[in-house]
Design a protein around this motif. Structure first.
Motif, mmCIF file in Angstrom:
data_model
loop_
_atom_site.group_PDB
_atom_site.id
_atom_site.type_symbol
_atom_site.label_atom_id
_atom_site.label_comp_id
_atom_site.label_asym_id
_atom_site.label_seq_id
_atom_site.Cartn_x
_atom_site.Cartn_y
_atom_site.Cartn_z
ATOM 1 N N ALA A 107 6.282 8.622 -1.085
ATOM 2 C CA ALA A 107 5.134 7.890 -0.561
ATOM 3 C C ALA A 107 5.553 7.009 0.607
ATOM 4 O O ALA A 107 6.704 6.574 0.702
ATOM 5 C CB ALA A 107 4.495 7.040 -1.654
ATOM 6 N N ARG A 122 0.850 -1.183 0.000
ATOM 7 C CA ARG A 122 0.000 0.000 0.000
ATOM 8 C C ARG A 122 0.888 1.236 0.000
ATOM 9 O O ARG A 122 1.872 1.313 0.739
ATOM 10 C CB ARG A 122 -0.895 0.017 1.243
ATOM 11 C CG ARG A 122 -1.763 1.266 1.350
ATOM 12 C CD ARG A 122 -2.513 1.327 2.665
ATOM 13 N NE ARG A 122 -3.536 0.295 2.739
ATOM 14 C CZ ARG A 122 -3.523 -0.725 3.584
ATOM 15 N NH1 ARG A 122 -2.506 -0.857 4.438
ATOM 16 N NH2 ARG A 122 -4.493 -1.615 3.603
ATOM 17 N N LEU A 123 0.553 2.220 -0.848
ATOM 18 C CA LEU A 123 1.291 3.477 -0.910
ATOM 19 C C LEU A 123 0.377 4.621 -0.510
ATOM 20 O O LEU A 123 -0.773 4.695 -0.962
ATOM 21 C CB LEU A 123 1.825 3.716 -2.324
ATOM 22 C CG LEU A 123 2.883 2.744 -2.849
ATOM 23 C CD1 LEU A 123 3.254 3.083 -4.279
ATOM 24 C CD2 LEU A 123 4.114 2.755 -1.972
ATOM 25 N N GLN A 124 0.879 5.512 0.309
ATOM 26 C CA GLN A 124 0.141 6.711 0.705
ATOM 27 C C GLN A 124 1.024 7.931 0.409
ATOM 28 O O GLN A 124 2.120 8.064 0.958
ATOM 29 C CB GLN A 124 -0.236 6.645 2.177
ATOM 30 C CG GLN A 124 -1.246 5.526 2.457
ATOM 31 C CD GLN A 124 -1.551 5.369 3.927
ATOM 32 O OE1 GLN A 124 -0.877 4.623 4.623
ATOM 33 N NE2 GLN A 124 -2.566 6.076 4.401
ATOM 34 N N LEU A 125 0.534 8.771 -0.459
ATOM 35 C CA LEU A 125 1.305 9.929 -0.910
ATOM 36 C C LEU A 125 1.597 10.876 0.252
ATOM 37 O O LEU A 125 0.711 11.244 1.015
ATOM 38 C CB LEU A 125 0.530 10.669 -1.998
ATOM 39 C CG LEU A 125 1.191 11.927 -2.561
ATOM 40 C CD1 LEU A 125 2.464 11.585 -3.322
ATOM 41 C CD2 LEU A 125 0.212 12.685 -3.458
ATOM 42 N N LEU A 126 2.855 11.303 0.346
ATOM 43 C CA LEU A 126 3.259 12.276 1.361
ATOM 44 C C LEU A 126 3.527 13.649 0.751
ATOM 45 O O LEU A 126 3.147 14.664 1.308
ATOM 46 C CB LEU A 126 4.514 11.794 2.085
ATOM 47 C CG LEU A 126 4.375 10.506 2.898
ATOM 48 C CD1 LEU A 126 5.715 10.114 3.486
ATOM 49 C CD2 LEU A 126 3.350 10.682 3.999
ATOM 50 N N THR A 133 -0.020 -4.452 2.492
ATOM 51 C CA THR A 133 -1.465 -4.256 2.390
ATOM 52 C C THR A 133 -2.186 -4.751 3.634
ATOM 53 O O THR A 133 -3.101 -4.104 4.145
ATOM 54 C CB THR A 133 -2.015 -4.985 1.150
ATOM 55 O OG1 THR A 133 -1.317 -4.525 -0.009
ATOM 56 C CG2 THR A 133 -3.503 -4.718 0.979
ATOM 57 N N MET A 192 2.382 5.486 11.782
ATOM 58 C CA MET A 192 1.564 6.146 10.762
ATOM 59 C C MET A 192 0.659 7.211 11.370
ATOM 60 O O MET A 192 0.428 8.258 10.764
ATOM 61 C CB MET A 192 0.742 5.104 10.005
ATOM 62 C CG MET A 192 1.592 4.164 9.155
ATOM 63 S SD MET A 192 0.641 2.781 8.466
ATOM 64 C CE MET A 192 -0.510 3.656 7.405
ATOM 65 N N ASP A 200 -0.500 16.552 0.050
ATOM 66 C CA ASP A 200 -0.809 15.933 -1.250
ATOM 67 C C ASP A 200 -0.384 16.853 -2.398
ATOM 68 O O ASP A 200 -0.328 18.062 -2.224
ATOM 69 C CB ASP A 200 -2.321 15.656 -1.355
ATOM 70 C CG ASP A 200 -2.699 14.465 -0.466
ATOM 71 O OD1 ASP A 200 -1.794 13.702 -0.093
ATOM 72 O OD2 ASP A 200 -3.900 14.336 -0.158
ATOM 73 N N ARG A 227 0.567 15.063 6.372
ATOM 74 C CA ARG A 227 0.862 14.778 4.975
ATOM 75 C C ARG A 227 0.495 15.950 4.076
ATOM 76 O O ARG A 227 -0.402 16.757 4.360
ATOM 77 C CB ARG A 227 0.138 13.514 4.498
ATOM 78 C CG ARG A 227 -1.356 13.607 4.556
ATOM 79 C CD ARG A 227 -2.010 12.313 4.094
ATOM 80 N NE ARG A 227 -1.917 12.167 2.663
ATOM 81 C CZ ARG A 227 -2.463 11.131 2.007
ATOM 82 N NH1 ARG A 227 -3.072 10.182 2.654
ATOM 83 N NH2 ARG A 227 -2.357 11.065 0.712
ATOM 84 N N LEU A 250 0.828 10.709 9.216
ATOM 85 C CA LEU A 250 -0.126 11.060 8.176
ATOM 86 C C LEU A 250 -0.943 12.322 8.441
ATOM 87 O O LEU A 250 -1.359 12.973 7.497
ATOM 88 C CB LEU A 250 -1.071 9.876 7.907
ATOM 89 C CG LEU A 250 -0.359 8.668 7.327
ATOM 90 C CD1 LEU A 250 -1.335 7.524 7.100
ATOM 91 C CD2 LEU A 250 0.349 9.013 6.010
#
Length: 297
Positions: free
Chosen positions: A272, A159-163, A277, A288, A297, A295, A292
């Motif tokens: 990211a 899983r990728l979460q944009l920073l 997952t 996290m 975007d 973060r 987050l």
């Protein structure tokens, strides 16, 4: 023999009185006496000298009291440690980042916050190329990755979460003819000697540079490879060629070079947060939670 038998024994050994020990344990005196007798039968020794007037420990009883206290303390410590692990307050957290990772405030702030909130967790930090991080995450050798990755979909199982997004810059010697420009198009650099990461190193920037140059109508002429971003900057300062790196690396002050943003569309790299997952570790979740909310975007 169970831990409760040892607790019963310690209570009697410390009180030297079955009725007081039973009250302390919140059980009846007859059941307590039966449990002590059963313990003595199992061990094959007498633990107490009993008379109408007193209860005294035998030599075997005195020895067991020392051992029982140690065992009960250890069992309490184990339970407490397991509870800390379940809450994410103990154990080890393995984090990797690319060369520009510690130059961005998101990671520095997250590490500082996590260290303050979870002082009992050991942090194992590694600098690692993006694709090496992916492999380590999938293999279970890494918990959290800070990767440079522009693709729309994450690798399978991750899983990728944009920073954040960072502009790519051309790094030039400060005496280069283009060094005075506020922005540069890559097409102006078609005849330059480029310094880049080794093709098989796993750095995502290798593919991005190739794609950007092709969009600009040429293939980059890579004359020198270097695995470290700081080495690339130093080679630019030495007049070996030019390089393309993420803008945060301009914080590495090297005399004699200029970082000039690229004007080409798409000349940026995403940072990211990469996790598995199905990640369920409370340590990862705690990290996290501290990252987050900040973060961008």
């Amino acid at each position: 023999m169970e831990l409760r038998h040892l607790r019963y024994f310690v209570a009697v050994a410390e009180e030297l009185h079955f009725t007081r020990a039973a009250a302390r344990l919140h059980i009846g005196q007859p059941p307590l006496s039966q449990q002590i007798q059963a313990l003595e039968a199992e061990l094959g020794v007498s633990l107490f000298h009993r008379t109408r007037r007193s209860v005294q420990l035998t030599e075997a009883g005195r020895h067991l009291l020392e051992r029982a206290r140690t065992i009960l303390a250890a069992s309490t410590d184990v339970a407490a440690e397991l509870q800390r692990i379940a809450r994410g307050e103990s154990g080890e957290l393995r984090i990797a980042f690319t060369s520009s990772g510690l130059l961005i405030p998101e990671l520095r702030s997250a590490l500082k916050t996590y260290r303050q909130r979870y002082p009992g967790v050991s942090l194992r930090l590694s600098e690692m190329y993006t694709h090496a991080q992916f492999a380590a995450l999938i293999a279970g050798e890494l918990d959290v990755g800070f990767v440079r990755y522009n693709e729309p979909a994450a690798p399978a199982g991750l899983r990728l979460q944009l920073l954040r997004r960072d502009r790519l810059c051309l790094i030039l010697p400060d005496d280069h003819p283009l060094a005075s420009q506020p922005r540069i198009h890559l097409a102006e650099c078609r005849n330059e000697a480029f310094i880049g990461y080794p093709a098989g190193a796993g750095a995502s920037l290798v593919d991005y540079l190739q794609a950007l140059c092709r969009n600009a109508g040429f293939e980059p002429h890579i004359t020198q490879e270097a695995r470290e971003a700081q080495t690339q900057i130093g080679l630019v300062a030495a007049g070996i060629g030019v390089a393309v790196l993420a803008e945060p690396l301009a914080l590495i002050r090297v005399e004699g070079v200029r970082f000039i943003p690229l004007a080409d569309p798409g000349a940026e790299v995403c940072m990211a947060l990469a996790t598995r997952t199905e990640e369920a570790s409370p340590r990862v979740q705690g990290f996290m939670n501290g990252l987050l909310p900040a973060r961008v975007d």
